[in-house]
Design a protein around this motif. Structure first.
Motif, short mmCIF file in Angstrom:
data_model
loop_
_atom_site.label_atom_id
_atom_site.label_comp_id
_atom_site.label_asym_id
_atom_site.label_seq_id
_atom_site.Cartn_x
_atom_site.Cartn_y
_atom_site.Cartn_z
N VAL A 80 0.55 -1.17 0.01
CA VAL A 80 0.44 0.28 0.44
C VAL A 80 0.91 1.16 -0.08
N GLU A 81 0.71 2.66 -1.39
CA GLU A 81 1.37 3.51 -1.23
C GLU A 81 0.48 4.35 -1.23
N ILE A 82 0.93 5.67 -0.51
CA ILE A 82 0.19 6.92 -0.68
C ILE A 82 1.40 7.53 -1.63
N TYR A 83 0.61 8.54 -2.21
CA TYR A 83 1.51 9.85 -2.80
C TYR A 83 0.41 11.25 -2.63
N LYS A 84 1.16 12.34 -2.68
CA LYS A 84 0.55 13.13 -3.05
C LYS A 84 0.74 14.45 -3.90
N GLU A 85 0.05 14.95 -4.96
CA GLU A 85 0.65 16.55 -5.07
C GLU A 85 1.71 16.75 -4.95
N LEU A 92 5.52 10.18 -4.43
CA LEU A 92 5.70 8.57 -3.64
C LEU A 92 5.40 9.62 -1.82
N TYR A 93 4.48 9.69 -1.08
CA TYR A 93 4.38 10.43 0.65
C TYR A 93 4.78 9.32 1.35
N SER A 132 -2.08 14.85 6.94
CA SER A 132 -2.48 16.69 7.23
C SER A 132 -4.13 16.37 7.06
N LEU A 133 -4.91 16.77 7.68
CA LEU A 133 -6.40 16.43 7.84
C LEU A 133 -6.53 18.17 6.64
N ASN A 134 -8.01 16.49 5.84
CA ASN A 134 -8.49 17.60 4.57
C ASN A 134 -7.61 17.62 3.26
N GLU A 135 -6.15 17.01 3.44
CA GLU A 135 -5.52 17.07 1.91
C GLU A 135 -5.76 15.99 1.51
N ASP A 136 -5.59 16.47 0.54
CA ASP A 136 -5.97 15.17 -0.56
C ASP A 136 -4.69 14.10 -1.05
N MET A 155 -4.86 2.72 -7.72
CA MET A 155 -5.05 3.84 -7.81
C MET A 155 -6.18 4.46 -7.19
N TYR A 156 -6.16 5.52 -5.53
CA TYR A 156 -7.73 5.89 -5.42
C TYR A 156 -7.68 7.28 -5.24
N ASP A 157 -8.25 8.34 -5.27
CA ASP A 157 -8.01 9.48 -4.79
C ASP A 157 -8.59 9.86 -3.72
N PHE A 158 -8.33 10.75 -2.63
CA PHE A 158 -10.08 10.81 -1.46
C PHE A 158 -8.26 11.73 -0.04
N THR A 159 -9.32 12.65 0.47
CA THR A 159 -8.93 13.79 0.84
C THR A 159 -9.23 12.87 2.75
N TYR A 160 -7.71 13.25 3.34
CA TYR A 160 -7.68 12.72 4.39
C TYR A 160 -8.59 13.01 5.64
#
Length: 163
Positions: A80-85, A92-93, A132-136, A155-160
């Protein structure tokens, strides 16, 4: 000849009955062929995550909970990987090797307790990614079939957000 005469005259009714029997036989053969062929179609998607189910843990900002569904064949989630723009690029975050096994048609809520931080992500406990809260973010899941030969990624986009 009208229908009333055909039904009264048995000799004229024979071709009609033969036509009905042949048509029903053809339809039956088509259904039998479909029943034999449809299960053999290769399915591209074996695992699915419901994007609206991706949430954080209320006690910290390290873990992630999501609902996964195994559709067609048994297998396992291995990474499981987390990516952020960052600056217009997907970076890769955080990442974590996991092992969640699934049976065919099984639905599970999965919790990844922490991710190892990568790419300048904010950390807690020196190595764990801190969301971070409310970050994509983008969640990338690597899934493999039971044989371990074929790997699939989703891959799935979500807001934390906290649960």
């Amino acid at each position: 000849m009208n229908l009333k005469r055909i039904l009264k005259n048995r000799k004229a009714m024979t071709p009609l009955m033969i036509g009905i029997i042949v048509a029903a036989s053809v339809i039956a053969v088509i259904f039998i062929i479909f029943a034999g062929v449809v299960p053999q179609f290769k399915k591209e998607v074996h695992m699915m995550v419901q994007p609206l189910s991706i949430r954080g843990n209320s006690t910290d900002r390290e873990s992630l909970i999501f609902r996964a569904t195994c559709d067609y064949a048994p297998g396992k989630i291995i990474k499981v990987e987390i990516y952020k723009e960052v600056l217009g690029e997907q970076t890769l975050y955080g990442e974590r090797d996991v092992l969640f096994s699934f049976q065919k048609n099984e639905v599970q809520y999965l919790q990844v307790r922490f991710f190892y931080a990568r790419g300048g992500a904010p950390v807690q406990n020196s190595t764990h990614l801190l969301f971070s809260l409310n970050e994509d973010y983008t969640l990338k899941i690597t899934y493999t079939d039971i044989s371990g030969i074929n790997e699939y990624t989703m891959m799935y986009d979500f807001t934390y957000k906290l649960t």
